[in-house]
Structure formats: C-alpha cells, structure tokens
Scaffold this motif. Structure first.
Motif, PDB file in Angstrom:
ATOM      1  N   PHE A   1       2.602   2.277  -8.683  1.00 36.44           N
ATOM      2  CA  PHE A   1       1.555   3.179  -9.154  1.00 36.44           C
ATOM      3  C   PHE A   1       1.831   4.612  -8.710  1.00 36.44           C
ATOM      4  O   PHE A   1       2.564   4.860  -7.750  1.00 36.44           O
TER       5      PHE A   1
ATOM      6  N   PHE B   1      -0.331   8.111  -7.597  1.00 35.71           N
ATOM      7  CA  PHE B   1      -1.668   8.410  -7.094  1.00 35.71           C
ATOM      8  C   PHE B   1      -1.718   9.815  -6.490  1.00 35.71           C
ATOM      9  O   PHE B   1      -0.688  10.418  -6.183  1.00 35.71           O
TER      10      PHE B   1
ATOM     11  N   ARG C   1      -3.208  12.139  -3.430  1.00 36.13           N
ATOM     12  CA  ARG C   1      -3.778  12.119  -2.085  1.00 36.13           C
ATOM     13  C   ARG C   1      -3.595  13.503  -1.483  1.00 36.13           C
ATOM     14  O   ARG C   1      -2.490  14.037  -1.464  1.00 36.13           O
TER      15      ARG C   1
ATOM     16  N   MET D   1       4.198   5.197  -5.352  1.00 39.50           N
ATOM     17  CA  MET D   1       4.309   4.035  -4.478  1.00 39.50           C
ATOM     18  C   MET D   1       5.149   2.995  -5.203  1.00 39.50           C
ATOM     19  O   MET D   1       4.810   2.558  -6.298  1.00 39.50           O
TER      20      MET D   1
ATOM     21  N   ARG E   1       7.313  -0.663  -1.371  1.00 42.40           N
ATOM     22  CA  ARG E   1       6.420   0.089  -0.488  1.00 42.40           C
ATOM     23  C   ARG E   1       7.006   1.425  -0.017  1.00 42.40           C
ATOM     24  O   ARG E   1       6.472   2.041   0.907  1.00 42.40           O
TER      25      ARG E   1
ATOM     26  N   GLU F   1       7.402   5.352  -0.417  1.00 41.67           N
ATOM     27  CA  GLU F   1       6.512   6.362  -0.988  1.00 41.67           C
ATOM     28  C   GLU F   1       7.247   7.692  -1.121  1.00 41.67           C
ATOM     29  O   GLU F   1       7.979   8.099  -0.224  1.00 41.67           O
TER      30      GLU F   1
ATOM     31  N   TYR G   1      -5.451   7.536 -10.028  1.00 40.10           N
ATOM     32  CA  TYR G   1      -4.459   6.464 -10.081  1.00 40.10           C
ATOM     33  C   TYR G   1      -3.953   6.186 -11.503  1.00 40.10           C
ATOM     34  O   TYR G   1      -4.729   6.131 -12.459  1.00 40.10           O
TER      35      TYR G   1
ATOM     36  N   VAL H   1      -1.466   3.189 -12.960  1.00 37.70           N
ATOM     37  CA  VAL H   1      -0.902   1.938 -12.448  1.00 37.70           C
ATOM     38  C   VAL H   1       0.019   1.251 -13.452  1.00 37.70           C
ATOM     39  O   VAL H   1      -0.183   1.308 -14.666  1.00 37.70           O
TER      40      VAL H   1
ATOM     41  N   GLU I   1      -1.501  -3.109  -1.674  1.00 40.19           N
ATOM     42  CA  GLU I   1      -2.795  -2.529  -1.330  1.00 40.19           C
ATOM     43  C   GLU I   1      -2.785  -1.016  -1.549  1.00 40.19           C
ATOM     44  O   GLU I   1      -1.837  -0.318  -1.192  1.00 40.19           O
ATOM     45  N   THR I   2      -3.831  -0.516  -2.154  1.00 38.02           N
ATOM     46  CA  THR I   2      -3.948   0.915  -2.429  1.00 38.02           C
ATOM     47  C   THR I   2      -4.821   1.591  -1.376  1.00 38.02           C
ATOM     48  O   THR I   2      -5.715   0.954  -0.799  1.00 38.02           O
TER      49      THR I   2
ATOM     50  N   ASP J   1      -7.184   3.539  -1.797  1.00 35.82           N
ATOM     51  CA  ASP J   1      -8.567   3.583  -2.261  1.00 35.82           C
ATOM     52  C   ASP J   1      -8.853   2.369  -3.134  1.00 35.82           C
ATOM     53  O   ASP J   1      -7.942   1.769  -3.717  1.00 35.82           O
TER      54      ASP J   1
ATOM     55  N   LEU K   1      -9.658   0.642  -6.421  1.00 40.80           N
ATOM     56  CA  LEU K   1      -9.434   1.043  -7.806  1.00 40.80           C
ATOM     57  C   LEU K   1     -10.586   0.564  -8.686  1.00 40.80           C
ATOM     58  O   LEU K   1     -10.702  -0.622  -8.989  1.00 40.80           O
TER      59      LEU K   1
END
Length: 263
Positions: free
Chosen positions: A163, A165, A167, A174, A178, A180, A206, A208, A231-232, A234, A236
């Motif tokens: 995904f 995202f 921040r 991501m 895993r 980033e 997001y 995805v 795991e995100t 936030d 979703l």
C-alpha cells in the motif's frame, strides 16, 4: 479489396480464396504464406493488404508471433480449428474469429462485418485501427517506482507494494516484505499513474493493493473496515459513499476475500 491468406494447409487456403472471390468478385489475392517467418518477411518488405485471413496455428508456431515482429494496421479475420485463442485474436486486430471448417456463410458474415466497420470509420474520419484498439484496452499503469534510501537509489516493483500511505504529510510505500520507502509524489499523482484494477484509494491517506487485502468487515455508520495482510498504522475505513464502489471493484476477483456482512 486486396487481401492475403496466412494458412499452412494449401487446400484450405485455396478453398478460402475461392469463397472470398465468389462473395466479392472485386477481391484480389496479393499473397499467400504458410509460416510465421514467411509472413513477417512479406509484410516487412512492403506487402500492404486491406484485409488478412490468418490461421492461428501455423507450421512454425502461433500466428500471434507475427504481431510481435511487424506492425499490422489492417483488420484480420482469424480462421482456426481451435477456439481457445479467441481472446488473443481480438487483441490482435481481430475483426472476426471463424472456427474451421469455415462455410461460405461464415466468410460472408465476416466480410460484411469488415465492410460495416470500414463504412463507420470512414464517416468518423477513419482512425488508425491500432490506435483505436489501444484506446479500448485498459491501461496497465506504472510498473515500478524509483526510491532513495540509505544514500542509494533503487527500484520498487509495483507488485511488491502492499500500500501507499501518507504520514506526517509525506507519501510512503509499504512493501509486502515490510520495507518502507518515501516518495516525492502526492497520493493523487500516484493514483493517476497506476492501474485502477490493482489499487484502490480507500480514503485520503491510503491506496491499497488488491493482493494486500485480507478481509473486509462492516463498521459503524455503514462504513467498511478493511484489514490487510500487513498491519497499517491507521485503521482503514471506507465511508458509506465509497463502499459500493469498493465492493464492485473487488467483485469477480480470482482470490477469495472474506466480507463479513453481518458484523
């Protein structure tokens, strides 16, 4: 009308020629070829037909190899004993797909279709058929992103991205492993350049990948709660206005996703 026949069975080619000329006496055969190699050679050396009749399975392979080697602008009518290649045929300038043994009526209907399409396009200033087909085909989107991390540039393939995202006002990637990475593009810009079949903008933060979706649940106020395999940061949530579009996007996919409608 000048036409060519690409067919490795001489008797079949002759029968096809006779039916075409019988239906359209003004039609003229300007070439007949039995292999991919000979067809490519002729087409690259200046043979310019108005129409091609082409067998799918030739002595030296599938005819679709011809389209990889030479640019064909005219319509193609495929004649074959096998119907499993119909999708490939229509993606290769195919106007019609005739299953052998072809009847005179089959040929007549195919030629009528060619004439109707040609008349229509002439009234619309005759677009290039290849351009037209490219516009009808859905865009595949970007296949990778260039990222910078630890003083090095590297390429991240789109299929490896779970995904995108936002921040702290920064757009990030991501990956499924895993890792980033940050990007200098906005989420709006990214959304406009990647395949809408593969990614969905669930909210402002997001975007995805379909492959990253683990399950979907109903949430308060008719929202949807989307859980990913990773795991995100936030939760979703998809608002009720966008829920229908999201469920339609997921529909008819090949991978099973659990949708808890009674949650």
């Amino acid at each position: 009308m000048n036409f060519i026949i690409i067919e490795d069975e001489l008797k079949t080619a002759k029968s096809l020629q006779n039916m075409i000329v019988d239906i359209k006496p003004e039609a003229k055969l300007i070439g007949q070829y039995q292999s991919i190699e000979r067809s490519v050679e002729a087409l690259t050396q200046g043979v310019e037909p108005d129409l091609i009749f082409m067998d799918v399975q030739l002595a030296d392979g599938l005819c679709f190899e011809i389209f990889k080697a030479v640019k064909i602008k005219c319509p193609v009518i495929f004649c074959t004993a096998y119907d499993e290649y119909s999708l490939d045929a229509f993606n290769s300038n195919g106007i019609d797909y005739i299953v052998k043994p072809a009847s005179k009526e089959d040929i007549r209907e195919a030629l009528t279709k060619v004439d109707e399409l040609r008349n229509f396009f002439q009234q619309k200033s005759t677009p290039d058929l290849e351009v037209l087909l490219s516009k009808l085909s859905p865009p595949t989107g970007k296949t990778s992103f260039l990222v910078f991390k630890n003083q090095k540039y590297t390429t991240v393939q789109i299929d490896n991205i779970a995904f995108f995202f936002i921040r702290n006002d920064t757009t990030s990637i991501m990956c499924f492993d895993r890792q980033e990475f940050t990007l200098n593009q906005s989420l709006d810009q990214i959304t406009s350049t990647i395949s809408p079949k593969q990614f969905f903008r669930v909210n402002r933060q997001y975007l995805v990948n379909f492959k990253a979706i683990k399950e979907v649940e109903h949430y308060f106020l008719r929202k949807l709660y989307v859980k990913l395999v990773i795991e995100t940061p936030d939760k979703l949530l998809i608002n009720k206005e966008k829920s229908h579009n999201f469920l339609s996007w997921m529909e008819n996919r090949h991978r099973q996703i659990y949708v808890h409608l009674n949650s």
